[in-house]
Write a protein that holds these residues in place. Structure first.
Motif, PDB file in Angstrom:
ATOM      1  N   SER A   3      13.095   9.698   5.789  1.00  0.00           N
ATOM      2  CA  SER A   3      12.337   9.002   4.661  1.00  0.00           C
ATOM      3  C   SER A   3      13.099   7.416   4.544  1.00  0.00           C
ATOM      4  O   SER A   3      14.217   7.509   4.356  1.00  0.00           O
ATOM      5  CB  SER A   3      12.552   9.537   3.494  1.00  0.00           C
ATOM      6  OG  SER A   3      12.141   8.728   2.250  1.00  0.00           O
ATOM      7  N   ALA A   4      12.097   6.660   4.756  1.00  0.00           N
ATOM      8  CA  ALA A   4      12.543   5.329   4.561  1.00  0.00           C
ATOM      9  C   ALA A   4      13.100   4.786   3.114  1.00  0.00           C
ATOM     10  O   ALA A   4      13.627   4.142   2.871  1.00  0.00           O
ATOM     11  CB  ALA A   4      11.375   4.013   5.049  1.00  0.00           C
ATOM     12  N   ASN A   5      12.454   5.670   2.054  1.00  0.00           N
ATOM     13  CA  ASN A   5      12.682   5.450   0.726  1.00  0.00           C
ATOM     14  C   ASN A   5      13.929   6.124   0.134  1.00  0.00           C
ATOM     15  O   ASN A   5      14.504   5.755  -0.727  1.00  0.00           O
ATOM     16  CB  ASN A   5      11.448   5.780  -0.062  1.00  0.00           C
ATOM     17  CG  ASN A   5      10.323   4.838  -0.122  1.00  0.00           C
ATOM     18  OD1 ASN A   5      10.648   3.652  -0.070  1.00  0.00           O
ATOM     19  ND2 ASN A   5       9.226   5.069  -0.345  1.00  0.00           N
ATOM     20  N   ASN A   6      14.121   7.519   0.687  1.00  0.00           N
ATOM     21  CA  ASN A   6      15.070   8.238   0.208  1.00  0.00           C
ATOM     22  C   ASN A   6      16.270   8.761   1.069  1.00  0.00           C
ATOM     23  O   ASN A   6      17.336   9.307   0.457  1.00  0.00           O
ATOM     24  CB  ASN A   6      14.231   9.777  -0.293  1.00  0.00           C
ATOM     25  CG  ASN A   6      13.151   9.595  -1.108  1.00  0.00           C
ATOM     26  OD1 ASN A   6      13.307   8.659  -2.103  1.00  0.00           O
ATOM     27  ND2 ASN A   6      12.067   9.935  -0.725  1.00  0.00           N
ATOM     28  N   ALA A   7      16.282   8.461   2.410  1.00  0.00           N
ATOM     29  CA  ALA A   7      17.277   8.873   3.269  1.00  0.00           C
ATOM     30  C   ALA A   7      18.668   8.074   2.958  1.00  0.00           C
ATOM     31  O   ALA A   7      18.417   6.801   2.685  1.00  0.00           O
ATOM     32  CB  ALA A   7      16.905   8.718   4.784  1.00  0.00           C
ATOM     33  N   GLU A  14      19.444  -2.972   6.432  1.00  0.00           N
ATOM     34  CA  GLU A  14      18.201  -3.780   6.077  1.00  0.00           C
ATOM     35  C   GLU A  14      17.235  -2.894   5.593  1.00  0.00           C
ATOM     36  O   GLU A  14      16.311  -3.186   4.551  1.00  0.00           O
ATOM     37  CB  GLU A  14      17.797  -4.262   7.441  1.00  0.00           C
ATOM     38  CG  GLU A  14      18.572  -5.443   7.724  1.00  0.00           C
ATOM     39  CD  GLU A  14      19.092  -6.679   6.975  1.00  0.00           C
ATOM     40  OE1 GLU A  14      18.137  -7.077   5.905  1.00  0.00           O
ATOM     41  OE2 GLU A  14      19.924  -7.138   7.028  1.00  0.00           O
ATOM     42  N   VAL A  15      16.887  -1.684   6.079  1.00  0.00           N
ATOM     43  CA  VAL A  15      15.786  -0.783   5.748  1.00  0.00           C
ATOM     44  C   VAL A  15      16.093  -0.466   4.093  1.00  0.00           C
ATOM     45  O   VAL A  15      15.225  -0.406   3.495  1.00  0.00           O
ATOM     46  CB  VAL A  15      15.619   0.728   6.487  1.00  0.00           C
ATOM     47  CG1 VAL A  15      14.999   1.417   5.741  1.00  0.00           C
ATOM     48  CG2 VAL A  15      15.469   0.173   7.801  1.00  0.00           C
ATOM     49  N   THR A  59       9.518   7.418   7.989  1.00  0.00           N
ATOM     50  CA  THR A  59       8.197   8.051   7.555  1.00  0.00           C
ATOM     51  C   THR A  59       8.423   7.680   5.868  1.00  0.00           C
ATOM     52  O   THR A  59       9.626   7.465   5.333  1.00  0.00           O
ATOM     53  CB  THR A  59       8.195   9.564   7.479  1.00  0.00           C
ATOM     54  OG1 THR A  59       6.758  10.009   7.268  1.00  0.00           O
ATOM     55  CG2 THR A  59       9.227  10.187   6.800  1.00  0.00           C
ATOM     56  N   VAL A  60       7.509   7.536   5.558  1.00  0.00           N
ATOM     57  CA  VAL A  60       7.267   7.170   3.951  1.00  0.00           C
ATOM     58  C   VAL A  60       6.502   8.530   3.171  1.00  0.00           C
ATOM     59  O   VAL A  60       5.302   8.720   3.480  1.00  0.00           O
ATOM     60  CB  VAL A  60       6.472   6.067   3.578  1.00  0.00           C
ATOM     61  CG1 VAL A  60       6.466   5.794   2.240  1.00  0.00           C
ATOM     62  CG2 VAL A  60       6.760   4.714   4.280  1.00  0.00           C
TER      63      VAL A  60
END
Length: 125
Positions: free
Chosen positions: A57-61, A84-85, A123-124
């Motif tokens: 996850s791009a948001n949570n990892a 950066e992510v 992934t999002v």
């Protein structure tokens, strides 16, 4: 120095995970991870999670999972790009192609192939 140690840990974990997956006779792998030091065990879990799903996850990892996923995708300097992510979070759930991330990463001029590799590991949800 920290990034070199992190890279060494990720490479060691990836190699260990490959050896464990190929040569383990244990069905649950408990005996292999029980002897691992706590610091390696956490990174090993991140690498294992990445290898099972192929994407994180791009948001949570957490950063360790991002580094492992980017490394597995062949991204050069994965610790820098993981940072950066994280810096550009959050990503909209409907931005499944991570267009906003692509635009932000392009500011650093990594090249289109590197951006494609970065996005391919994410992934999002």
């Amino acid at each position: 120095m920290r990034s070199a140690k992190l890279m060494l840990a990720v490479v060691s974990i990836a190699a260990s995970a490959s050896l464990v997956a190929c040569g383990s006779s244990s069905s649950d792998g408990a005996s292999d991870t029980a002897a691992a030091p706590a610091a390696v065990n956490g990174a090993e879990k991140a690498a294992a999670k990445t290898s099972k799903t192929g994407k994180v996850s791009a948001n949570n990892a957490p950063e360790s999972e991002l580094v492992a996923a980017l490394h597995a995708a062949g991204v050069p300097n994965p610790d820098r790009w993981a940072h950066e992510v994280i810096e550009y979070r959050p990503y909209a759930a409907d931005d499944t192609k991570l267009t906003s991330l692509r635009k932000n990463l392009a500011k650093h001029k990594p090249g289109e192939k590197t951006i494609d590799k970065i996005v391919s590991a994410l992934t999002v949800p």
